[in-house]
Motif scaffolding. Structure first.
Motif, PDB file in Angstrom:
ATOM      1  N   GLY A  54      13.866  -0.901  38.427  1.00 56.35           N
ATOM      2  CA  GLY A  54      14.343   0.466  38.566  1.00 56.35           C
ATOM      3  C   GLY A  54      15.469   0.798  37.609  1.00 56.35           C
ATOM      4  O   GLY A  54      16.044  -0.082  36.967  1.00 56.35           O
ATOM      5  N   PRO A  55      15.811   2.077  37.515  1.00 54.03           N
ATOM      6  CA  PRO A  55      16.840   2.538  36.577  1.00 54.03           C
ATOM      7  C   PRO A  55      18.211   1.901  36.812  1.00 54.03           C
ATOM      8  O   PRO A  55      18.992   1.775  35.884  1.00 54.03           O
ATOM      9  CB  PRO A  55      16.904   4.040  36.788  1.00 54.03           C
ATOM     10  CG  PRO A  55      15.894   4.389  37.805  1.00 54.03           C
ATOM     11  CD  PRO A  55      15.207   3.146  38.269  1.00 54.03           C
ATOM     12  N   LEU A  56      18.516   1.501  38.020  1.00 52.61           N
ATOM     13  CA  LEU A  56      19.810   0.872  38.304  1.00 52.61           C
ATOM     14  C   LEU A  56      19.723  -0.649  38.347  1.00 52.61           C
ATOM     15  O   LEU A  56      20.687  -1.320  38.732  1.00 52.61           O
ATOM     16  CB  LEU A  56      20.385   1.400  39.624  1.00 52.61           C
ATOM     17  CG  LEU A  56      20.694   2.893  39.650  1.00 52.61           C
ATOM     18  CD1 LEU A  56      21.224   3.311  41.014  1.00 52.61           C
ATOM     19  CD2 LEU A  56      21.688   3.266  38.556  1.00 52.61           C
ATOM     20  N   GLU A  57      18.583  -1.209  37.980  1.00 52.16           N
ATOM     21  CA  GLU A  57      18.377  -2.654  38.009  1.00 52.16           C
ATOM     22  C   GLU A  57      18.336  -3.221  36.596  1.00 52.16           C
ATOM     23  O   GLU A  57      18.017  -2.508  35.638  1.00 52.16           O
ATOM     24  CB  GLU A  57      17.064  -2.995  38.723  1.00 52.16           C
ATOM     25  CG  GLU A  57      17.053  -2.560  40.167  1.00 52.16           C
ATOM     26  CD  GLU A  57      15.707  -2.783  40.831  1.00 52.16           C
ATOM     27  OE1 GLU A  57      15.704  -3.099  42.025  1.00 52.16           O
ATOM     28  OE2 GLU A  57      14.666  -2.643  40.156  1.00 52.16           O
ATOM     29  N   ARG A  58      18.657  -4.490  36.481  1.00 46.94           N
ATOM     30  CA  ARG A  58      18.579  -5.209  35.221  1.00 46.94           C
ATOM     31  C   ARG A  58      17.917  -6.554  35.486  1.00 46.94           C
ATOM     32  O   ARG A  58      18.097  -7.141  36.548  1.00 46.94           O
ATOM     33  CB  ARG A  58      19.965  -5.457  34.615  1.00 46.94           C
ATOM     34  CG  ARG A  58      20.708  -4.194  34.241  1.00 46.94           C
ATOM     35  CD  ARG A  58      20.027  -3.497  33.067  1.00 46.94           C
ATOM     36  NE  ARG A  58      20.644  -2.234  32.738  1.00 46.94           N
ATOM     37  CZ  ARG A  58      20.209  -1.048  33.167  1.00 46.94           C
ATOM     38  NH1 ARG A  58      19.170  -0.969  33.967  1.00 46.94           N
ATOM     39  NH2 ARG A  58      20.810   0.058  32.804  1.00 46.94           N
TER      40      ARG A  58
END
Length: 78
Positions: A54-58
């Motif tokens: 997701g956009p907030l995950e790395r």
């Protein structure tokens, strides 16, 4: 937020001036946090179809040695 380090204290061979220190931590809410190299961009195209970032995950690379040394401290129960 950080409850404790999992595995041994960073050693000189793993750290460079307090930086570049892959690490694993248990958080106060029972979740885990890791410090590793961000490999998100190059890894997303190779993820299995049923996986996502997701956009907030790395996606981070944690050296095998770091995870193996942390293994004994990782709780086995939920």
């Amino acid at each position: 937020m950080i409850l404790r380090r999992l595995g041994p204290q960073p050693e000189a061979g793993r750290c460079s001036g307090g930086r570049t220190c892959p690490d694993v931590f248990e958080l106060t809410d029972g979740d885990f946090a890791v410090i590793g190299q961000d490999i998100t961009t190059q890894t997303i195209p190779t993820l299995p179809q049923d996986a996502g970032c997701g956009p907030l995950e790395r996606i981070v690379r944690v050296p095998r040695k770091t995870m193996v040394l942390a293994r004994a401290d990782i709780p086995v129960s939920l």
